[in-house]
Design a protein around this motif. Structure first.
Motif, PDB file in Angstrom:
ATOM      1  N   ILE A 101      10.059   6.735   1.303  1.00 29.94           N
ATOM      2  CA  ILE A 101      10.677   5.727   0.448  1.00 29.94           C
ATOM      3  C   ILE A 101      10.096   4.374   0.814  1.00 29.94           C
ATOM      4  N   GLY A 102       9.725   3.604  -0.185  1.00 34.71           N
ATOM      5  CA  GLY A 102       9.141   2.305   0.103  1.00 34.71           C
ATOM      6  C   GLY A 102       8.804   1.547  -1.164  1.00 34.71           C
ATOM      7  N   GLN A 103       7.803   0.694  -1.059  1.00 36.76           N
ATOM      8  CA  GLN A 103       7.374  -0.130  -2.187  1.00 36.76           C
ATOM      9  C   GLN A 103       5.864  -0.296  -2.135  1.00 36.76           C
ATOM     10  N   THR A 104       5.254  -0.494  -3.282  1.00 39.20           N
ATOM     11  CA  THR A 104       3.837  -0.832  -3.346  1.00 39.20           C
ATOM     12  C   THR A 104       3.722  -2.347  -3.329  1.00 39.20           C
ATOM     13  N   LYS A 105       2.996  -2.858  -2.333  1.00 39.69           N
ATOM     14  CA  LYS A 105       2.911  -4.301  -2.138  1.00 39.69           C
ATOM     15  C   LYS A 105       1.468  -4.705  -1.880  1.00 39.69           C
ATOM     16  N   MET A 106       1.207  -5.996  -1.983  1.00 43.39           N
ATOM     17  CA  MET A 106      -0.083  -6.531  -1.578  1.00 43.39           C
ATOM     18  C   MET A 106      -0.031  -6.751  -0.065  1.00 43.39           C
ATOM     19  N   VAL A 107      -0.953  -6.136   0.655  1.00 37.46           N
ATOM     20  CA  VAL A 107      -0.965  -6.253   2.112  1.00 37.46           C
ATOM     21  C   VAL A 107      -2.324  -6.755   2.579  1.00 37.46           C
ATOM     22  N   CYS A 109      -4.596  -7.529   6.548  1.00 44.60           N
ATOM     23  CA  CYS A 109      -4.963  -6.720   7.710  1.00 44.60           C
ATOM     24  C   CYS A 109      -3.765  -6.404   8.604  1.00 44.60           C
ATOM     25  N   ASN A 110      -2.640  -7.107   8.441  1.00 44.15           N
ATOM     26  CA  ASN A 110      -1.449  -6.829   9.235  1.00 44.15           C
ATOM     27  C   ASN A 110      -0.678  -5.614   8.731  1.00 44.15           C
ATOM     28  N   GLY A 111      -0.949  -5.211   7.525  1.00 45.31           N
ATOM     29  CA  GLY A 111      -0.331  -3.996   6.991  1.00 45.31           C
ATOM     30  C   GLY A 111       1.057  -4.215   6.436  1.00 45.31           C
ATOM     31  N   GLY A 112       1.899  -4.912   7.171  1.00 41.50           N
ATOM     32  CA  GLY A 112       3.260  -5.143   6.701  1.00 41.50           C
ATOM     33  C   GLY A 112       4.169  -3.958   6.980  1.00 41.50           C
ATOM     34  N   SER A 113       5.474  -4.188   6.885  1.00 40.86           N
ATOM     35  CA  SER A 113       6.443  -3.118   7.058  1.00 40.86           C
ATOM     36  C   SER A 113       7.701  -3.481   6.290  1.00 40.86           C
ATOM     37  N   LEU A 114       8.518  -2.472   6.016  1.00 40.72           N
ATOM     38  CA  LEU A 114       9.764  -2.655   5.286  1.00 40.72           C
ATOM     39  C   LEU A 114      10.907  -2.048   6.085  1.00 40.72           C
ATOM     40  N   SER A 115      12.087  -2.620   5.885  1.00 43.33           N
ATOM     41  CA  SER A 115      13.285  -2.115   6.551  1.00 43.33           C
ATOM     42  C   SER A 115      14.282  -1.623   5.509  1.00 43.33           C
ATOM     43  N   GLY A 116      14.908  -0.512   5.805  1.00 44.23           N
ATOM     44  CA  GLY A 116      15.934   0.043   4.927  1.00 44.23           C
ATOM     45  C   GLY A 116      16.598   1.207   5.623  1.00 44.23           C
ATOM     46  N   GLU A 117      17.885   1.373   5.414  1.00 39.23           N
ATOM     47  CA  GLU A 117      18.630   2.448   6.070  1.00 39.23           C
ATOM     48  C   GLU A 117      18.874   3.586   5.095  1.00 39.23           C
ATOM     49  N   PHE A 147      -9.033 -13.251   8.704  1.00 33.49           N
ATOM     50  CA  PHE A 147      -9.995 -14.281   8.312  1.00 33.49           C
ATOM     51  C   PHE A 147     -10.543 -14.059   6.913  1.00 33.49           C
ATOM     52  N   LYS A 148     -10.773 -12.794   6.573  1.00 32.62           N
ATOM     53  CA  LYS A 148     -11.323 -12.521   5.240  1.00 32.62           C
ATOM     54  C   LYS A 148     -10.251 -12.626   4.164  1.00 32.62           C
ATOM     55  N   LYS A 149      -8.989 -12.589   4.588  1.00 32.24           N
ATOM     56  CA  LYS A 149      -7.866 -12.679   3.656  1.00 32.24           C
ATOM     57  C   LYS A 149      -8.002 -11.671   2.515  1.00 32.24           C
ATOM     58  N   ALA A 150      -8.485 -10.496   2.856  1.00 29.88           N
ATOM     59  CA  ALA A 150      -8.671  -9.441   1.844  1.00 29.88           C
ATOM     60  C   ALA A 150      -7.365  -8.694   1.675  1.00 29.88           C
ATOM     61  N   GLU A 151      -6.677  -8.950   0.582  1.00 31.10           N
ATOM     62  CA  GLU A 151      -5.441  -8.241   0.296  1.00 31.10           C
ATOM     63  C   GLU A 151      -5.708  -7.070  -0.636  1.00 31.10           C
ATOM     64  N   LYS A 152      -4.915  -6.045  -0.497  1.00 32.50           N
ATOM     65  CA  LYS A 152      -5.045  -4.881  -1.369  1.00 32.50           C
ATOM     66  C   LYS A 152      -3.663  -4.289  -1.600  1.00 32.50           C
ATOM     67  N   LYS A 153      -3.532  -3.537  -2.692  1.00 36.27           N
ATOM     68  CA  LYS A 153      -2.274  -2.858  -2.975  1.00 36.27           C
ATOM     69  C   LYS A 153      -2.160  -1.617  -2.092  1.00 36.27           C
ATOM     70  N   ALA A 154      -0.989  -1.427  -1.522  1.00 36.50           N
ATOM     71  CA  ALA A 154      -0.769  -0.250  -0.678  1.00 36.50           C
ATOM     72  C   ALA A 154       0.714   0.094  -0.683  1.00 36.50           C
ATOM     73  N   PHE A 155       0.997   1.364  -0.536  1.00 35.02           N
ATOM     74  CA  PHE A 155       2.388   1.813  -0.419  1.00 35.02           C
ATOM     75  C   PHE A 155       2.852   1.560   1.003  1.00 35.02           C
TER      76      PHE A 155
END
Length: 201
Positions: A101-107, A109-117, A147-155
């Motif tokens: 379970i999650g969301q498709t977001k622009m991420v 190089c840090n990848g990102g994370s989501l919280s939900g119970e 540095f490259k600030k390359a964002e991409k869509k990812a689940f």
């Protein structure tokens, strides 16, 4: 062989080759269209196994009562009901369903994370279980300089692993916030159980 005879032979050869090509293409097309979706036989072949499950999703605005899941509550405002229907298999004890379970977001190089119970509930008077996530929020993330600030869509999934036994007798029901996604795949056992024994045995 004179030139007229040679030209006629070339023309016949060209027609034969073209007809053969058309036949080959036709056969290939028939084979492609006649192939059924693969049946789950190997562990974690998600690209094939996912095809055996069908899903439906209803918001509070477009909710439609389904006969197989009419005992489950209707989705509240801001929520979406997801219904997974599992077809009957020969030996369902050999399979499991993995849920993300999650969301498709622009991420970046840090990848990102989501919280939900993820919570499990029961339908009063029926005893049937369903799963619910009330909210999904931004979770902790690394602070690397991209540095490259390359964002991409990812689940991006929430940190709630769920594997449930494969059981086609009842649909699997989930309630998630609007804008979130439910992903699923089937796992199949690869080998029979082995027994751990003492070296002296």
């Amino acid at each position: 062989m004179n030139s007229s005879t040679l030209n006629a032979a070339k023309k016949a050869l060209t027609i034969t080759f073209s007809a053969g090509s058309i036949l080959a293409v036709s056969l290939l097309s028939f084979n492609a269209s006649a192939t059924s979706p693969a049946h789950p036989t190997d562990l974690n072949q998600s690209s094939h196994n996912q095809n055996i499950i069908t899903s439906q999703a209803f918001s509070s605005a477009d909710y439609q009562v389904q006969d197989a899941t009419k005992m489950f509550p209707a989705p509240e405002a801001g929520m979406v009901q997801h219904i997974l229907t599992l077809p009957k298999l020969d030996d369902e004890s050999n399979y499991m369903v993995e849920i993300q379970i999650g969301q498709t977001k622009m991420v970046d190089c840090n990848g990102g994370s989501l919280s939900g119970e993820l919570q499990q509930h029961s339908v009063q008077g029926w005893g049937y279980n369903y799963y619910q996530v009330d909210s999904i929020t931004q979770g902790p993330t690394t602070m690397m300089a991209c540095f490259k600030k390359a964002e991409k869509k990812a689940f991006v999934p929430i940190r709630a692993d769920l594997k449930i036994k494969y059981d086609s007798r009842l649909d699997k029901v989930f309630y998630l916030p609007e804008g979130s996604e439910l992903r699923y795949r089937v796992w199949a056992v690869e080998s029979p159980f082995n027994t751990s024994k003492l070296l002296s045995e």
